[in-house]
Each structure stands twice: as C-alpha cells, then as structure tokens.
Design an enzyme around this catalytic site. Structure first.
Site, mmCIF file in Angstrom:
data_model
loop_
_atom_site.group_PDB
_atom_site.id
_atom_site.type_symbol
_atom_site.label_atom_id
_atom_site.label_comp_id
_atom_site.label_asym_id
_atom_site.label_seq_id
_atom_site.Cartn_x
_atom_site.Cartn_y
_atom_site.Cartn_z
ATOM 1 C CG ASN A 253 23.039 84.613 68.561
ATOM 2 O OD1 ASN A 253 22.337 83.548 68.195
ATOM 3 N ND2 ASN A 253 23.194 85.372 67.647
ATOM 4 C CB SER B 169 34.527 87.657 77.180
ATOM 5 O OG SER B 169 35.521 88.237 76.288
ATOM 6 C CE1 TYR C 243 31.544 87.849 73.041
ATOM 7 C CE2 TYR C 243 33.589 89.088 73.558
ATOM 8 C CZ TYR C 243 32.794 87.902 73.324
ATOM 9 O OH TYR C 243 33.414 86.715 74.017
ATOM 10 C CE LYS D 231 29.498 86.227 76.245
ATOM 11 N NZ LYS D 231 29.548 84.840 76.094
HETATM 12 N N1 LIG Z 1 37.816 81.671 72.188
HETATM 13 C C1 LIG Z 1 38.101 82.891 73.201
HETATM 14 O O1 LIG Z 1 39.227 83.295 73.078
HETATM 15 C C2 LIG Z 1 36.910 83.322 74.050
HETATM 16 C C3 LIG Z 1 35.759 82.800 73.896
HETATM 17 N N2 LIG Z 1 34.698 83.197 75.087
HETATM 18 C C4 LIG Z 1 33.368 82.969 74.963
HETATM 19 O O2 LIG Z 1 33.320 81.537 74.794
HETATM 20 C C5 LIG Z 1 32.278 81.011 74.245
HETATM 21 C C6 LIG Z 1 32.690 80.157 73.047
HETATM 22 O O3 LIG Z 1 33.576 80.876 71.974
HETATM 23 P P1 LIG Z 1 34.285 80.384 71.219
HETATM 24 O O4 LIG Z 1 34.300 78.864 71.222
HETATM 25 O O5 LIG Z 1 35.315 81.158 70.672
HETATM 26 O O6 LIG Z 1 33.210 80.434 69.941
HETATM 27 P P2 LIG Z 1 32.909 79.634 68.569
HETATM 28 O O7 LIG Z 1 32.229 80.518 67.538
HETATM 29 O O8 LIG Z 1 34.074 78.917 68.145
HETATM 30 O O9 LIG Z 1 31.827 78.579 68.979
HETATM 31 C C7 LIG Z 1 30.561 78.959 69.407
HETATM 32 C C8 LIG Z 1 29.621 77.726 69.038
HETATM 33 O O10 LIG Z 1 28.334 78.012 69.484
HETATM 34 C C9 LIG Z 1 27.443 77.888 68.688
HETATM 35 N N3 LIG Z 1 26.242 78.838 68.627
HETATM 36 C C10 LIG Z 1 26.351 80.186 68.664
HETATM 37 N N4 LIG Z 1 25.278 80.776 68.782
HETATM 38 C C11 LIG Z 1 24.376 79.701 69.021
HETATM 39 C C12 LIG Z 1 23.094 79.819 69.330
HETATM 40 N N5 LIG Z 1 22.205 80.769 69.263
HETATM 41 N N6 LIG Z 1 22.431 78.680 69.547
HETATM 42 C C13 LIG Z 1 23.245 77.395 69.831
HETATM 43 N N7 LIG Z 1 24.495 77.357 69.307
HETATM 44 C C14 LIG Z 1 24.943 78.553 69.059
HETATM 45 C C15 LIG Z 1 28.336 78.004 67.073
HETATM 46 O O11 LIG Z 1 27.518 77.153 66.375
HETATM 47 C C16 LIG Z 1 29.553 77.462 67.627
HETATM 48 O O12 LIG Z 1 29.651 75.836 67.541
HETATM 49 C C17 LIG Z 1 31.451 82.318 73.675
HETATM 50 O O13 LIG Z 1 30.354 82.606 74.408
HETATM 51 C C18 LIG Z 1 32.753 83.363 73.930
HETATM 52 O O14 LIG Z 1 31.914 84.825 74.289
HETATM 53 C C19 LIG Z 1 35.122 84.107 75.543
HETATM 54 C C20 LIG Z 1 36.546 84.881 75.691
HETATM 55 C C21 LIG Z 1 37.492 84.274 74.813
HETATM 56 O O1 LIG Z 2 36.062 87.290 74.110
HETATM 57 C C1 LIG Z 2 36.920 87.029 73.256
HETATM 58 O O2 LIG Z 2 38.268 87.526 73.684
HETATM 59 C C2 LIG Z 2 39.175 86.903 72.576
HETATM 60 C C3 LIG Z 2 40.667 87.723 72.905
HETATM 61 O O3 LIG Z 2 40.174 89.171 72.289
HETATM 62 P P1 LIG Z 2 40.974 89.740 71.314
HETATM 63 O O4 LIG Z 2 40.461 91.084 71.191
HETATM 64 O O5 LIG Z 2 42.497 89.989 72.008
HETATM 65 O O6 LIG Z 2 41.095 88.950 70.135
HETATM 66 C C4 LIG Z 2 38.712 86.732 70.971
HETATM 67 O O7 LIG Z 2 39.535 86.385 70.174
HETATM 68 C C5 LIG Z 2 37.613 86.013 71.021
HETATM 69 O O8 LIG Z 2 37.015 86.093 69.713
HETATM 70 C C6 LIG Z 2 36.410 86.612 71.854
HETATM 71 O O9 LIG Z 2 35.290 85.811 71.754
#
Ligand SMILES: NC(=O)C1=CN([C@@H]2O[C@H](COP(=O)(O)OP(=O)(O)OC[C@H]3O[C@@H](n4cnc5c(N)ncnc54)[C@H](O)[C@@H]3O)[C@@H](O)[C@H]2O)C=CC1
Ligand SMILES: O=C1O[C@H](COP(=O)(O)O)[C@@H](O)[C@H](O)[C@H]1O
Length: 262
Positions: A90, A115, A152, A156
């Site tokens: 992914n 990340s 993970y 990234k």
């Molecule tokens: N939420 C956070 O605090 C953080 C998020 N990130 C990064 O931001 C991005 C988004 O994270 P979130 O929105 O939190 O995750 P999430 O799980 O809420 O959203 C990810 C979305 O991508 C879709 N998805 C996953 N794999 C897929 C694939 N192979 N093909 C098409 N769609 C796919 C899922 O259906 C989902 O809607 C990720 O790359 C994550 O690593 C990085 C650091 C912190």
């Molecule tokens: O990259 C990500 O980081 C956030 C923050 O990390 P955490 O270890 O403090 O939870 C995480 O919540 C998120 O799922 C992840 O995609």
C-alpha cells in the site's frame, strides 16, 4: 480554467481534513479504494471525478491523472504497527505507482504524506520526555537522515526517497510533509508527544493548500501546528511554502480542553 487536483486517500482522516478546509478552493478528483459516502464529497465534485481504485492499479491511476495539474498523495496504510506486507504493497508500491503515473501524465507536482514515524528514532531515551516539553530547544528540520520508528516509518521514508528520485530524474516538483498527529477540535489528550506534534484540521488544510500553490523543487517539511512544545521546526514550511499555522496545543490543557487563560 484551473486544472484538477487528484487527492488519493480522500475518504480518510487527512483527506477529509483537507476537503473540509479547502474543498471549495480547488477542482478535485477524489480517489480511494473505498467508495466515498456522500457527506465526504465536497459540493461541485460530481460522479465523473470519483475514482474507486487501488493506488497500485496503474491503469486506474493513469485514467485519474489525465489532465491533472497536481496530486496530493495520502492513500496508504497509516497504522504504526502495520505489517511489512501491507506497507510494502500500500505504501511503497502504491507510492511508486503514483509517481510513475504522474510522470506519464505530465503532472507538475506531487505533495506526499510522509510521517513523524520516518524520524521516530531521534526520540532516544536520553532525549525524552524532555524533548516534548516547551523548554527544550532541540529541533529536527527535515535535513536529517531518516531514523524510522517502525516498518510503517520505513515505508514513509521510502516514499520520500521515491519523491527525491522522481524529482531528480524527471523534474517533477515534490513536497514530502512529515505529518505529526492530526486530531480534530483539540490536541491529543494527556499525550505529551502528541501535543508536541499536533496538527489541527485547519492548519492541515492550509498547509496542503500551500503545497498546491507555492513554488519549490524538492522539499521535506514538518506538518505540525505552531505548538509551544514542538521539536520539529516549521521554519522551512513557513519559508518555502508560506505556511502560517494558526493553532497551538498550548492553548489547551493537558487533558485537551480549551484554556480560558490564553
Ligand atoms: N492521521 C495522521 O495523524 C497521520 C497520517 N499520515 C499519513 O497520511 C496519510 C493518510 O492517513 P489517514 O488519513 O490518517 O489514514 P486513513 O486510514 O484515515 O485514510 C487512508 C485512506 O486511504 C485509503 N487507502 C488505503 N490504502 C489504499 C490503497 N492501496 N489504494 C487506495 N486507497 C487506499 C483508505 O481507504 C482510506 O480512506 C497516510 O499516508 C499516513 O501515512 C502521516 C502522519 C500522521
Ligand atoms: O504517522 C502516523 O502518526 C500519527 C502519530 O503517531 P502516534 O504514534 O503518536 O500515534 C498516528 O496517529 C497515525 O496513525 C500515523 O499514521
């Protein structure tokens, strides 16, 4: 007329924070492997702009990117304990496919969701928990070598390297945003590390808006709000992107309630 922007992972937490903030400001195409519920789609985005596809599907990516100016690439497995098999497919294969399709389609820029976990092992036993506190002036600024905290994080950091390669080889503009901890309405509760790397929803939307509008070649920036506790510098994001965050976890109590004395 403005060219469309493709948002991958549009149905997720970061995607929705972006769309709720700047959903009216760009001409979006939305891609996710899960169909998006109607309340997750901004007004003005019609059925032709929705792609239910996996980011490892090159044909689907090429179709979704035809005529697109920029890609915001969020799709992937965000779990910090995700298996190697999952992040390999992914996050790494998916990100390579996004860059490859972007080059094929003549896309000008890609903003990539990296990340904090790409650099989590800078948080050594010697540095923590002091690192998470206001009086500590240690800062990571995006020039440091990755030190991932888990597989993970390895995936990234690999996405950042792919961005570097596709920029150097093909000239595509790439910004990698090392996102901290995105939560809505208030910083993570009773969690020093999370409060140091909090990214509010409105700062998130504004930051990715700047990624779509500013001029740059290849950049790695930190995506956090202007938290007093920070150990990530946001100077590069301010300087190159014109990022002007409005939120600060210090405006909330440790329990996550708004402070009435600020
Ligand atoms: N939420 C956070 O605090 C953080 C998020 N990130 C990064 O931001 C991005 C988004 O994270 P979130 O929105 O939190 O995750 P999430 O799980 O809420 O959203 C990810 C979305 O991508 C879709 N998805 C996953 N794999 C897929 C694939 N192979 N093909 C098409 N769609 C796919 C899922 O259906 C989902 O809607 C990720 O790359 C994550 O690593 C990085 C650091 C912190
Ligand atoms: O990259 C990500 O980081 C956030 C923050 O990390 P955490 O270890 O403090 O939870 C995480 O919540 C998120 O799922 C992840 O995609």
């Amino acid at each position: 007329m403005a060219q469309p922007v493709l948002l991958t992972g549009a149905g997720g937490r970061v995607g929705q924070a972006i769309l709720r903030g700047i959903g009216d400001d760009h001409d979006w195409r939305l891609l996710d492997r899960e169909p998006l519920a109607a309340d997750r789609i901004p007004d003005g985005v019609d059925a032709d702009d929705l792609y239910v596809a996996d980011v490892t599907d090159m044909d689907a990516l090429r179709e979704a990117m035809a005529g697109v100016e920029a890609v915001v690439h969020l799709a992937g497995d965000p779990r910090t304990d995700a298996s190697w098999e999952s992040v390999l497919r992914n996050n790494i294969d998916g990100t390579r496919a996004v860059f490859e399709a972007a080059v094929d389609a003549g896309v000008d820029r890609v903003a990539y969701a990296s990340s904090n976990h790409a650099v989590g092992h800078y948080e050594t036993d010697e540095r923590t928990p002091g690192l998470y506190r206001t009086d500590d002036d240690y800062r990571l600024d995006g020039t440091e070598f990755p030190r991932p905290s888990n597989l993970y994080g390895v995936s990234k950091a690999t996405g950042e390297l792919l961005g570097r390669y596709y920029h150097d080889e093909y000239g595509i503009d790439v910004v990698c945003v090392r996102i901290g901890n995105l939560t809505r309405s208030h910083p993570p509760r009773e969690y020093e590390r999370g409060q140091a790397m909090w990214l509010s929803h409105r700062d998130c939307a504004h930051l990715f808006d700047r990624c779509l509008r500013a001029d740059y070649g290849f950049e790695i920036v930190y995506g956090i709000s202007d938290n007093d506790r920070k150990y990530y510098s946001i100077e590069r994001a301010r300087e190159v992107l014109g990022y002007e965050p409005r939120d600060n976890s210090a405006e909330y109590t440790f329990e996550g309630d708004p402070r009435d004395d600020v």
